[in-house]
Design an enzyme around this catalytic site. Structure first.
Site, PDB file in Angstrom:
ATOM      1  N   LYS A  23     -10.716  -4.692  -1.245  1.00 56.73           N
ATOM      2  CA  LYS A  23      -9.858  -4.673  -0.046  1.00 56.73           C
ATOM      3  C   LYS A  23     -10.038  -6.031   0.628  1.00 56.73           C
ATOM      4  CE  LYS A  23      -8.916  -1.739   4.001  1.00 56.73           C
ATOM      5  NZ  LYS A  23      -7.483  -1.544   3.849  1.00 56.73           N
TER       6      LYS A  23
HETATM    7  C1  LIG Z   1      -3.104  -1.146  -0.028  1.00 54.21           C
HETATM    8  C2  LIG Z   1      -3.770   0.096   0.430  1.00 54.21           C
HETATM    9  N1  LIG Z   1      -3.774   1.177  -0.368  1.00 54.21           N
HETATM   10  C3  LIG Z   1      -4.349   2.326   0.002  1.00 54.21           C
HETATM   11  C4  LIG Z   1      -4.961   2.458   1.228  1.00 54.21           C
HETATM   12  C5  LIG Z   1      -5.603   3.756   1.620  1.00 54.21           C
HETATM   13  O1  LIG Z   1      -6.999   3.644   1.559  1.00 54.21           O
HETATM   14  P1  LIG Z   1      -7.938   4.526   2.500  1.00 54.21           P
HETATM   15  O2  LIG Z   1      -7.553   5.931   2.300  1.00 54.21           O
HETATM   16  O3  LIG Z   1      -9.304   4.232   2.037  1.00 54.21           O
HETATM   17  O4  LIG Z   1      -7.691   4.058   3.902  1.00 54.21           O
HETATM   18  C6  LIG Z   1      -4.979   1.372   2.091  1.00 54.21           C
HETATM   19  C7  LIG Z   1      -5.633   1.470   3.393  1.00 54.21           C
HETATM   20  O5  LIG Z   1      -6.646   0.919   3.612  1.00 54.21           O
HETATM   21  C8  LIG Z   1      -4.381   0.165   1.689  1.00 54.21           C
HETATM   22  O6  LIG Z   1      -4.369  -0.897   2.494  1.00 54.21           O
END
Ligand SMILES: Cc1ncc(COP(=O)(O)O)c(C=O)c1O
Length: 315
Positions: free
Chosen positions: A158
């Site tokens: 991320k």
């Molecule tokens: C590109 C992306 N995909 C999926 C998610 C969902 O991830 P999470 O459930 O850990 O927030 C996020 C959010 O952070 C994201 O930015």
């Protein structure tokens, strides 16, 4: 929604004032996007504030940092303790937590290896991400932008830089009158939204793209997989062709920000009957019951924040 500042920000192991958390314009992160971060929610429960899956989020931050060879000085448990402490100190609940590890000020070549890594944690008040009424369903499109191709930018990290791609997807969707865009991967299979994972119900099974389709390993995605299995819904992580979005009975986004957001149309084709489907509704209800403390936290997803002096400011 404008950021509402809180009193303190956690910075490399100590609390500093909100206004003192500044960076030099020549910091590596400003020029090259060298940061990894998390987004976490802290809910207001009858027994007090509780942070959702904070250990998993702290772990993912460390995983993202490892991929980018960033040395974060803090362990998972130290980061968790820092987040609990920050919520307690700022006393703003419910809130969003944003831990970020970034390459700061050093030299300005692309090589990041000698640049110090700084860790900040910020928390602030935050509401619905995809707008009020989003729990009733949103209208989305398939983006003309693809998600990051494998071997270019790692989707399992991320990182701040990944969100340049997300911004293209999001801007295109909004300017064309949609709430969000769904990106396909570089091979044309369904990947995810600009900031959410995606699920669809097709012929009685709940499908979501596997990690090989350039998706972030979402922590809400994992929570939904656990809940669906408990409910006896068959769950399959499989490659999803675009057209399945148009013929699925139910489609929804998951994410820390979006929580569980049903999708009522894709490219102006209505999903099922265009209303929230029964499986989405059951998952949504169960998820909200847990995060709101209506039912016991049987999956151990919530970490309580001890608030001793005054009651937290409920916003
Ligand atoms: C590109 C992306 N995909 C999926 C998610 C969902 O991830 P999470 O459930 O850990 O927030 C996020 C959010 O952070 C994201 O930015």
């Amino acid at each position: 929604m404008a950021i509402k500042k809180t009193e303190k920000i956690w910075y490399n192991g100590k609390f500093i004032n909100w206004d003192d958390a500044t960076l030099h314009v020549m910091s590596h992160v400003v020029n090259y996007g060298s940061a990894v971060f998390e987004g976490i929610r802290c809910y207001s429960q009858p027994k007090g504030p509780a942070i959702f899956r904070v250990h998993e989020h702290a772990q993912r931050l460390l995983i993202s940092a490892k991929i980018y060879r960033m040395d974060v000085e803090y362990t998972r448990d130290e980061l968790v303790a820092a987040m609990v402490d920050l919520v307690r100190v700022n006393n703003v609940v419910p809130c969003y937590l944003r831990p970020i590890a970034l390459r700061g000020y050093g030299q300005l070549g692309v090589n990041p290896l000698d640049i110090p890594v700084d860790v900040y944690i910020v928390n602030y008040e935050w509401g619905k991400y995809l707008g009020h009424g989003a729990e009733e369903g949103v209208d989305v499109c398939v983006s003309s932008w693809s998600r990051l191709a494998p071997n270019t930018m790692p989707a399992m990290a991320k990182s701040g830089a990944n969100y340049m791609n997300s911004q293209l997807i999001k801007m295109e969707a909004i300017l064309n009158g949609y709430v969000e865009g769904i990106a396909l991967d570089v091979n044309g299979y369904v990947s995810e939204g600009s900031g959410e994972n995606l699920f669809l119900l097709y012929q009685g099974s709940l499908l979501t793209a596997p990690l090989g389709n350039s998706v972030l390993p979402g922590i809400t995605r994992d929570s939904i997989l656990q809940l669906a299995r408990e409910m006896g819904v068959p769950v399959v992580e499989q490659m999803i062709p675009r057209e399945m979005l148009y013929i699925a009975d139910e489609v929804f986004f998951t994410g820390t920000a979006a929580e569980i957001t049903p999708i009522r149309s894709v490219d102006k084709i209505s999903v099922g009957k265009g209303v929230v489907g029964p499986v989405t509704k059951s998952l949504q209800r169960e998820f909200f019951n847990i995060i709101n403390g209506v039912v016991p936290d049987r999956f151990h997803w919530l970490t309580p924040v001890p608030v001793t002096s005054s009651q937290p400011v409920t916003v």
